[in-house]
Design an enzyme around this catalytic site. Structure first.
Site, mmCIF file in Angstrom:
data_model
loop_
_atom_site.group_PDB
_atom_site.id
_atom_site.type_symbol
_atom_site.label_atom_id
_atom_site.label_comp_id
_atom_site.label_asym_id
_atom_site.label_seq_id
_atom_site.Cartn_x
_atom_site.Cartn_y
_atom_site.Cartn_z
ATOM 1 N N ASP A 11 -0.713 -13.383 13.100
ATOM 2 C CA ASP A 11 -1.657 -14.494 13.202
ATOM 3 C C ASP A 11 -1.572 -14.983 14.633
ATOM 4 O O ASP A 11 -0.554 -15.542 15.048
ATOM 5 C CB ASP A 11 -1.250 -15.596 12.205
ATOM 6 N N ASP A 52 -6.732 -15.354 8.497
ATOM 7 C CA ASP A 52 -6.497 -15.565 9.932
ATOM 8 C C ASP A 52 -5.503 -14.562 10.513
ATOM 9 O O ASP A 52 -4.957 -14.798 11.589
ATOM 10 C CB ASP A 52 -6.033 -17.010 10.190
ATOM 11 N N TYR A 227 9.896 -24.064 9.478
ATOM 12 C CA TYR A 227 8.644 -23.551 8.930
ATOM 13 C C TYR A 227 7.642 -23.238 10.033
ATOM 14 O O TYR A 227 7.291 -24.090 10.818
ATOM 15 C CB TYR A 227 8.018 -24.556 7.950
ATOM 16 N N LYS A 230 3.598 -18.996 6.527
ATOM 17 C CA LYS A 230 3.996 -17.928 5.605
ATOM 18 C C LYS A 230 3.793 -16.583 6.292
ATOM 19 O O LYS A 230 3.267 -16.532 7.405
ATOM 20 C CB LYS A 230 3.150 -18.022 4.327
ATOM 21 N N ASP A 231 4.181 -15.522 5.635
ATOM 22 C CA ASP A 231 4.268 -14.271 6.379
ATOM 23 C C ASP A 231 3.187 -13.257 6.043
ATOM 24 O O ASP A 231 3.218 -12.146 6.516
ATOM 25 C CB ASP A 231 5.665 -13.694 6.189
ATOM 26 N N GLN A 240 -2.375 9.574 -5.658
ATOM 27 C CA GLN A 240 -2.777 10.863 -6.265
ATOM 28 C C GLN A 240 -1.714 11.957 -6.111
ATOM 29 O O GLN A 240 -0.794 11.843 -5.328
ATOM 30 C CB GLN A 240 -4.111 11.349 -5.676
HETATM 31 P P1 13P Z 1 -1.265 -19.143 7.722
HETATM 32 O O1 13P Z 1 0.169 -18.803 7.405
HETATM 33 O O2 13P Z 1 -2.221 -18.137 7.177
HETATM 34 O O3 13P Z 1 -1.458 -19.382 9.194
HETATM 35 O O4 13P Z 1 -1.627 -20.485 6.969
HETATM 36 C C1 13P Z 1 -0.897 -21.633 7.258
HETATM 37 C C2 13P Z 1 -1.371 -22.845 6.561
HETATM 38 O O5 13P Z 1 -0.857 -23.907 6.809
HETATM 39 C C3 13P Z 1 -2.438 -22.776 5.555
HETATM 40 O O6 13P Z 1 -2.736 -24.035 5.020
HETATM 41 P P1 13P Z 2 -3.987 13.710 -9.678
HETATM 42 O O1 13P Z 2 -2.821 14.297 -10.380
HETATM 43 O O2 13P Z 2 -4.830 14.720 -8.945
HETATM 44 O O3 13P Z 2 -3.598 12.556 -8.808
HETATM 45 O O4 13P Z 2 -5.008 13.153 -10.816
HETATM 46 C C1 13P Z 2 -4.828 11.944 -11.432
HETATM 47 C C2 13P Z 2 -6.139 11.246 -11.493
HETATM 48 O O5 13P Z 2 -6.902 11.229 -10.564
HETATM 49 C C3 13P Z 2 -6.445 10.490 -12.723
HETATM 50 O O6 13P Z 2 -7.270 9.388 -12.471
HETATM 51 MG MG MG Z 3 -2.727 -19.416 10.673
HETATM 52 MG MG MG Z 4 -2.458 -16.165 7.675
#
Ligand code: 13P
Ligand code: 13P
Ligand code: MG
Ligand code: MG
Length: 364
Positions: A11, A52, A227, A230-231, A240
């Site tokens: 971010d 963001d 603080y 968040k991450d 597949q």
């Molecule tokens: P971000 O961790 O996405 O920047 O958001 C922080 C925040 O305070 C959202 O309300």
């Molecule tokens: P594969 O074994 O080829 O991943 O097939 C599974 C499948 O696509 C079922 O939806």
């Molecule tokens: Mg942010």
């Molecule tokens: Mg964010």
């Protein structure tokens, strides 16, 4: 040739507030990565955003934790943060915790998910990117995908999946990890990963040791000691032939399960799967959301993306997420909408307690 897929995100400034990403920052990242591609540093790339957070999806042959690739991402984030400052975007440079690059972006603010693979003739992958939540948000879907036969039919009916998977679980507070076998150790595994603020699934392997999924598990709050947001984690999942089908992977997001994050990183809320065009967090800075981009990887080239949640099949999940939002918002500052005390310690609570500490009196 082995291919490395690196998803590195940060971010570096929100538009508007923490809700989304300004197109100028995406354009800057695209130009820089186009140049890196021309110079042969990377094979291919795609730039996306989740709310963001700026997401750099790159392929190359340099392996995971490569200094050159990390520096490339770091310099883009630094340049982007400067641009964000110039434009007065919100929280410009939020995830840039240091001025000097030290060879690896881990611990410096950005989130990283990387895997090095021997490409199969057809290599479908899904890259998940979330905003307004934290790394533990992937525990539930990763368990569903690789551990729960009620989600993943292949665990029962596909001989290649029948042995189960190995989950590498990180203790985010102690900084140590454990590998657990599923289904053999399923109950022990769930005992850990149900505590999403303490334990996060870092990697999933097949029983033969081949990597199946990897997630970012950096926790900014612990890195910085206070603080700082968040991450907003990312993860890469292979699909597949020997791994769960794409549909089994996406099915794990059909609940809109509860995750920690949302407003001020301090609330529980439903994780809403959305298309790229809806990757903006508005109501109460949310609700938390996740986008999924599918690619076919061929000789390191990213064929795609396909916007996987851009599908009416997830409308009911989105409706449920909004019903939950409406319900839980009514609780305002009360737990369990607001996070528990332990997770709140980096906010105002210590100062409120400090202010009131002399006014507490003994009771019998
Ligand atoms: P971000 O961790 O996405 O920047 O958001 C922080 C925040 O305070 C959202 O309300
Ligand atoms: P594969 O074994 O080829 O991943 O097939 C599974 C499948 O696509 C079922 O939806
Ligand atoms: Mg942010
Ligand atoms: Mg964010």
């Amino acid at each position: 040739m082995k291919t490395t897929i690196s998803v590195i995100k940060a971010d570096i400034g929100g538009y508007v507030g923490h809700s989304g990403m300004h197109p100028a920052l995406m354009a800057l990242a695209e130009d820089e990565l186009e140049e890196a591609k021309k110079q042969g540093k990377i094979i291919d790339f795609f730039v996306a955003h989740a709310g963001d957070d700026l997401e750099l999806i790159m392929t190359h042959t340099k392996g995971v934790d490569n200094a050159e690739i990390h520096e490339l991402a770091w310099n883009i984030f630094k340049k982007g943060a400067d641009k964000a400052k110039e434009m007065g975007l919100y929280g410009a440079g939020q995830d840039i915790l240091s001025d000097a690059f030290s060879g690896n972006v881990k611990g410096m603010g950005p989130g990283v998910a990387e895997m090095e693979i021997e490409e199969r003739p057809s290599e479908p992958i899904v890259v998940f990117m979330a905003d307004k939540t934290s790394p533990g948000a992937w525990n539930y879907p990763l368990f569903k995908i690789f551990g729960d036969p009620f989600n993943t039919a292949g665990l029962i009916i596909d001989p290649k999946l029948h042995d189960g998977f190995i989950f590498e679980v990180l203790d985010m507070k102690e900084g140590k990890a454990i590998k657990m076998r599923c289904p053999e150790e399923m109950y022990d595994l769930l005992a850990l990963i149900g505590a999403v603020e303490h334990y996060a699934i870092k990697n999933v392997y097949r029983k033969d040791g081949i990597i199946a999924a990897t997630a970012s598990t950096q926790r900014l709050s612990y890195i910085a000691g206070k603080y700082v947001g968040k991450d907003d984690p990312v993860m890469i999942v292979r699909a597949q032939s020997g791994f769960p089908a794409v549909g089994e992977i996406l099915e794990a997001f059909s609940l809109a399960h509860m995750v920690a994050g949302w407003m001020r990183g301090s609330h529980w809320g439903p994780l809403m799967p959305v298309s790229m065009k809806d990757a903006n967090c508005t109501r109460f800075d949310g609700p938390p959301r996740v986008v999924a981009l599918g690619f076919q990887v061929k000789d390191g080239k990213l064929i795609g993306p396909k916007d996987m949640f851009d599908d009416p099949a997830f409308d009911l999940t989105r409706k449920r997420a909004q019903d939950i939002t409406d319900y839980i918002r009514r609780m305002g500052p009360f737990e369990p909408h607001r996070l528990g005390l332990e997770e709140m310690e980096y906010t105002t609570l210590p100062s409120v307690l400090e202010k009131l500490k002399d006014r507490f009196f003994k009771v019998d």
